[in-house]
Design a protein around this motif. Structure first.
Motif, mmCIF file in Angstrom:
data_model
loop_
_atom_site.group_PDB
_atom_site.id
_atom_site.type_symbol
_atom_site.label_atom_id
_atom_site.label_comp_id
_atom_site.label_asym_id
_atom_site.label_seq_id
_atom_site.Cartn_x
_atom_site.Cartn_y
_atom_site.Cartn_z
ATOM 1 N N PRO A 84 0.825 -1.129 -0.022
ATOM 2 C CA PRO A 84 0.197 0.008 -0.037
ATOM 3 C C PRO A 84 0.786 1.291 0.056
ATOM 4 O O PRO A 84 1.982 1.282 0.434
ATOM 5 C CB PRO A 84 -0.951 -0.245 1.320
ATOM 6 C CG PRO A 84 -0.652 -1.581 1.693
ATOM 7 C CD PRO A 84 0.575 -2.275 1.315
ATOM 8 N N LYS A 85 0.493 2.469 -0.469
ATOM 9 C CA LYS A 85 1.097 3.465 -0.715
ATOM 10 C C LYS A 85 1.659 4.127 0.575
ATOM 11 O O LYS A 85 2.816 4.543 0.862
ATOM 12 C CB LYS A 85 0.245 4.702 -1.340
ATOM 13 C CG LYS A 85 0.994 5.908 -1.855
ATOM 14 C CD LYS A 85 -0.081 7.004 -2.311
ATOM 15 C CE LYS A 85 0.954 8.226 -2.549
ATOM 16 N NZ LYS A 85 0.050 9.097 -3.493
ATOM 17 N N GLY A 86 0.715 4.012 1.697
ATOM 18 C CA GLY A 86 0.966 4.344 3.190
ATOM 19 C C GLY A 86 2.304 3.710 3.464
ATOM 20 O O GLY A 86 3.249 4.170 4.227
ATOM 21 N N ALA A 87 2.251 2.392 3.397
ATOM 22 C CA ALA A 87 3.440 1.756 3.850
ATOM 23 C C ALA A 87 4.721 1.953 3.057
ATOM 24 O O ALA A 87 5.784 1.758 3.710
ATOM 25 C CB ALA A 87 3.070 0.170 3.674
ATOM 26 N N LEU A 88 4.607 2.241 1.720
ATOM 27 C CA LEU A 88 5.776 2.708 1.083
ATOM 28 C C LEU A 88 6.586 3.965 1.799
ATOM 29 O O LEU A 88 7.567 4.335 1.715
ATOM 30 C CB LEU A 88 5.552 2.721 -0.551
ATOM 31 C CG LEU A 88 5.475 1.473 -1.196
ATOM 32 C CD1 LEU A 88 5.081 1.729 -2.592
ATOM 33 C CD2 LEU A 88 6.419 0.783 -1.096
ATOM 34 N N LYS A 89 5.641 4.780 2.017
ATOM 35 C CA LYS A 89 6.010 6.122 2.608
ATOM 36 C C LYS A 89 6.518 5.775 3.951
ATOM 37 O O LYS A 89 7.576 6.324 4.255
ATOM 38 C CB LYS A 89 4.640 7.143 2.615
ATOM 39 C CG LYS A 89 4.333 7.730 1.375
ATOM 40 C CD LYS A 89 3.489 9.019 1.714
ATOM 41 C CE LYS A 89 3.308 9.691 0.483
ATOM 42 N NZ LYS A 89 3.833 10.884 0.302
ATOM 43 N N ILE A 90 6.126 5.190 4.662
ATOM 44 C CA ILE A 90 6.628 4.624 6.125
ATOM 45 C C ILE A 90 8.065 4.048 5.806
ATOM 46 O O ILE A 90 8.943 4.477 6.469
ATOM 47 C CB ILE A 90 5.647 3.999 6.836
ATOM 48 C CG1 ILE A 90 4.459 4.776 7.365
ATOM 49 C CG2 ILE A 90 6.620 3.143 8.125
ATOM 50 C CD1 ILE A 90 3.387 3.819 7.753
ATOM 51 N N LEU A 91 8.056 3.238 4.763
ATOM 52 C CA LEU A 91 9.566 2.305 4.543
ATOM 53 C C LEU A 91 10.231 3.496 4.068
ATOM 54 O O LEU A 91 11.650 3.535 4.712
ATOM 55 C CB LEU A 91 9.105 1.477 3.464
ATOM 56 C CG LEU A 91 10.463 0.475 3.022
ATOM 57 C CD1 LEU A 91 11.148 -0.005 4.089
ATOM 58 C CD2 LEU A 91 9.958 -0.103 1.757
#
Length: 166
Positions: free
Chosen positions: A10-17
């Protein structure tokens, strides 16, 4: 062993990574903060989802981007505003304690915008980042702004001052 591609996250998970990787690399990041106002003097702010407080829109440069294209992209993604009219660079701010997530070198720019005709597209906005978008008259701007941005906002208001390097 097969692994799904990063694009499957998910896009949100990529931002956190991405944020985690910046901590690991321990290098300052370059960002842009946008002091955007309408012709009638209202200022565009976002309510951050992480702190619940208001801030000027902005974000970090992506690989291959210019400051101008980052300004346009961040305004569109975070607020739904398109076609900002760049006015000037207000200053460059690098105080390491401004943002608790990482050390950022922020270029503060001032621009004029038209209010968006609609809310930002859901596929562009990360709900983990932005909760709300609003325009405020100068005397209505909530203080303090998130991430220590109040002094940057005051600097953007001073129309005839020269650029600052912090």
């Amino acid at each position: 062993m097969n692994f799904a591609p990063l694009s499957a996250l998910p896009k949100g998970a990529l931002k956190i990574l991405y944020e985690i990787m910046r901590h690991v690399l321990r290098r300052p990041v370059v960002g842009i903060v946008v002091a955007a106002h309408t012709r009638d003097g209202r200022w565009l702010l976002i309510r951050r989802a992480d702190t619940g407080t208001w801030a000027m829109p902005g974000g970090t440069l992506e690989w291959g981007e210019t400051l101008r294209s980052t300004m346009v992209r961040e305004l569109l993604e975070e607020t739904g505003v398109s076609d900002p009219v760049f006015e000037r660079v207000v200053g460059v701010f690098s105080r390491p304690d401004r943002d608790i997530r990482f050390h950022a070198v922020n270029v503060l720019v001032r621009c004029e915008v038209e209010p968006p005709e609609s809310a930002p597209a859901k596929e562009r906005v990360n709900p983990l980042e932005i909760r709300e978008v609003a325009f405020f008259r100068e005397d209505e701007v909530p203080h303090p702004l998130a991430m220590g941005l109040s002094d940057l906002f005051e600097r953007a208001l001073a129309a005839d001052t020269g650029a600052i390097l912090e």
